[in-house]
Design a protein around this motif. Structure first.
Motif, PDB file in Angstrom:
ATOM      1  N   SER A 215       0.767  -1.185   0.107  1.00  0.00           N
ATOM      2  CA  SER A 215       0.080   0.160   0.019  1.00  0.00           C
ATOM      3  C   SER A 215       0.770   1.324  -0.098  1.00  0.00           C
ATOM      4  O   SER A 215       0.358   2.118  -0.615  1.00  0.00           O
ATOM      5  N   VAL A 216       1.905   1.280   0.791  1.00  0.00           N
ATOM      6  CA  VAL A 216       2.890   2.461   0.940  1.00  0.00           C
ATOM      7  C   VAL A 216       3.639   2.506  -0.315  1.00  0.00           C
ATOM      8  O   VAL A 216       3.784   3.758  -0.833  1.00  0.00           O
ATOM      9  N   ARG A 217       3.942   1.550  -1.103  1.00  0.00           N
ATOM     10  CA  ARG A 217       4.832   1.731  -2.230  1.00  0.00           C
ATOM     11  C   ARG A 217       3.781   2.201  -3.363  1.00  0.00           C
ATOM     12  O   ARG A 217       4.106   2.838  -4.303  1.00  0.00           O
ATOM     13  N   GLU A 218       2.673   1.568  -3.433  1.00  0.00           N
ATOM     14  CA  GLU A 218       1.672   2.095  -4.402  1.00  0.00           C
ATOM     15  C   GLU A 218       1.406   3.619  -4.171  1.00  0.00           C
ATOM     16  O   GLU A 218       1.221   4.368  -5.236  1.00  0.00           O
ATOM     17  N   THR A 219       1.391   4.062  -2.803  1.00  0.00           N
ATOM     18  CA  THR A 219       0.983   5.578  -2.716  1.00  0.00           C
ATOM     19  C   THR A 219       2.188   6.601  -3.326  1.00  0.00           C
ATOM     20  O   THR A 219       1.823   7.492  -3.881  1.00  0.00           O
ATOM     21  N   TYR A 220       3.264   5.932  -3.342  1.00  0.00           N
ATOM     22  CA  TYR A 220       4.505   6.869  -3.788  1.00  0.00           C
ATOM     23  C   TYR A 220       4.724   6.436  -5.434  1.00  0.00           C
ATOM     24  O   TYR A 220       5.882   6.788  -5.816  1.00  0.00           O
TER      25      TYR A 220
END
Length: 411
Positions: A215-220
């Motif tokens: 989720s965090v990687r997709e956010t950025y």
């Protein structure tokens, strides 16, 4: 939460017969490293402690959820405003902690006081003469510097420590500083902070970290194959975030697909953003801003390397605080690159759970990043050891091993 006016009421069933009164002007839900440290201590023996603390926002709901009783004194910031309230609050802390501790003694007949820090310690000194109790005092480093630099405060502080049953330091650095400064005969114990998984909204065996990572990687918009470096802290010059940014172009030049996430706010953010733009890595430096504790687990899970290249502030003589973020990164199994400072050596062991460098040496810093970025096996090895070390802990009940406390506290 129970205030002074509630003291005459019936003893609560939560902690009917506590042996220990824990006193602190800093306590959850107010988010401070000291407050977290003391809260973790209380969780170890909830049936044997009762807490006396300063009021703060959200304390009523928080206190009702605890397995131990919590009493609060007023927070003057709510009544007098932040400016005047902040100025008068230390005096309020001293007086209220003293008066309430006496009233609570006649209610619970506790045998020990654990004083959560060195702030407002004269109240503790007076209590030790008035009440038939013994006490331990916790020291965290920065909370003792101003006292030791004040001749009158230093004498009173030495007097207080000499009367203590024991002194609890949160690090070996603080213990050494205290010994070298005061040379006391009082037993000194080191009990380092621990990581509480519930703080991050995950249990002791989290199963959703992979989802949080993605989720965090997709956010950025960070590819799964890219390496992520993470830093967590206030954006101030002493933290040297720019040293990490300066290494990104070099890592990209040798073919390493790398991104850098910074969690935190502070005055240096515009400078760091400008630096990233000037070095043409602004698409790879991600400023997450303030991240609540319950979201930080995702950031720790998303990173491959945790890096904080803190500089020692030589302008003033002070003890560096315990670097909890290094401990948290290790808890989540991440290798750490950190400065070779005495306060950090307590947490990061060179070549065991991280790499220690001279933050002013560009060569050392780059070599550390290059090694970890290019060696997945080394990253995993350091991460595993870091997780093992971060999960070790010393219980505060060990302070009483030589004391005639009831067996229930020693089990």
């Amino acid at each position: 939460m129970e205030h002074i006016s509630h003291l005459p009421s019936k003893v609560r069933d939560k902690t009917a017969y506590p042996d220990i009164l824990v006193i602190s002007s800093l306590f959850l839900p107010r988010k401070t490293a000291i407050g977290e440290y003391i809260y973790n201590r209380c969780l170890q023996d909830p049936e044997k402690v009762v807490v006396l603390a300063a009021g703060c926002s959200g304390d009523q709901v928080f206190d009702q959820e605890q397995k131990f009783s919590v009493y609060r004194w007023i927070n003057l910031r709510y009544w007098l405003g932040n400016f005047i309230g902040s100025w008068l609050q230390p005096t309020c802390n001293l007086i209220c902690s003293f008066v309430l501790a006496i009233k609570l003694y006649f209610r619970y007949h506790y045998r020990y006081i654990e004083w959560g820090h060195s702030y407002e310690f004269p109240a503790l000194l007076l209590l030790s003469y008035i009440l038939p109790i013994r006490f331990f005092i916790y020291l965290h480093g920065r909370d003792i510097i101003e006292i030791l630099h004040n001749p009158v405060g230093r004498s009173l502080f030495r007097w207080t420590l000499a009367r203590a049953e024991g002194i609890v330091c949160n690090s070996y650095v603080t213990q050494d500083y205290l010994r070298n400064s005061l040379r006391l005969a009082t037993p000194t114990h080191v009990i380092q902070p621990v990581v509480r998984p519930e703080k991050f909204g995950v249990g002791h065996n989290p199963t959703n970290l992979d989802d949080l990572r993605q989720s965090v990687r997709e956010t950025y918009n960070i590819p799964e194959t890219a390496l992520v470096i993470l830093s967590v802290g206030r954006l101030v010059k002493q933290k040297s975030f720019e040293r990490v940014i300066e290494n990104l172009p070099l890592l990209l030049t040798i073919g390493i697909d790398v991104h850098y996430i910074i969690c935190g706010q502070g005055p240096c953010e515009p400078v760091l953003q400008s630096l990233a733009q000037r070095l043409r890595v602004d698409q790879r430096v991600h400023f997450a801003g303030y991240v609540p504790d319950r979201e930080l687990a995702g950031y720790y899970a998303a990173c491959d390397i945790f890096a904080m290249l803190t500089l020692l502030d030589t302008a003033v003589n002070r003890v560096q605080g315990f670097g909890v973020v290094y401990l948290e990164a290790s808890y989540f199994g991440k290798p750490v690159i950190a400065s070779r400072l005495s306060s950090i050596i307590d947490i990061i062991r060179h070549e065991e759970n991280g790499i220690l460098v001279n933050p002013k040496s560009g060569y050392e810093v780059f070599q550390a990043f290059q090694r970890l970025c290019q060696d997945q096996q080394l990253r995993e090895q350091l991460g595993r050891k870091g997780k093992e070390l971060a999960r070790r802990k010393t219980l505060h009940r060990s302070l009483y091993r030589s004391e005639p406390l009831p067996n229930a506290l020693l089990n």
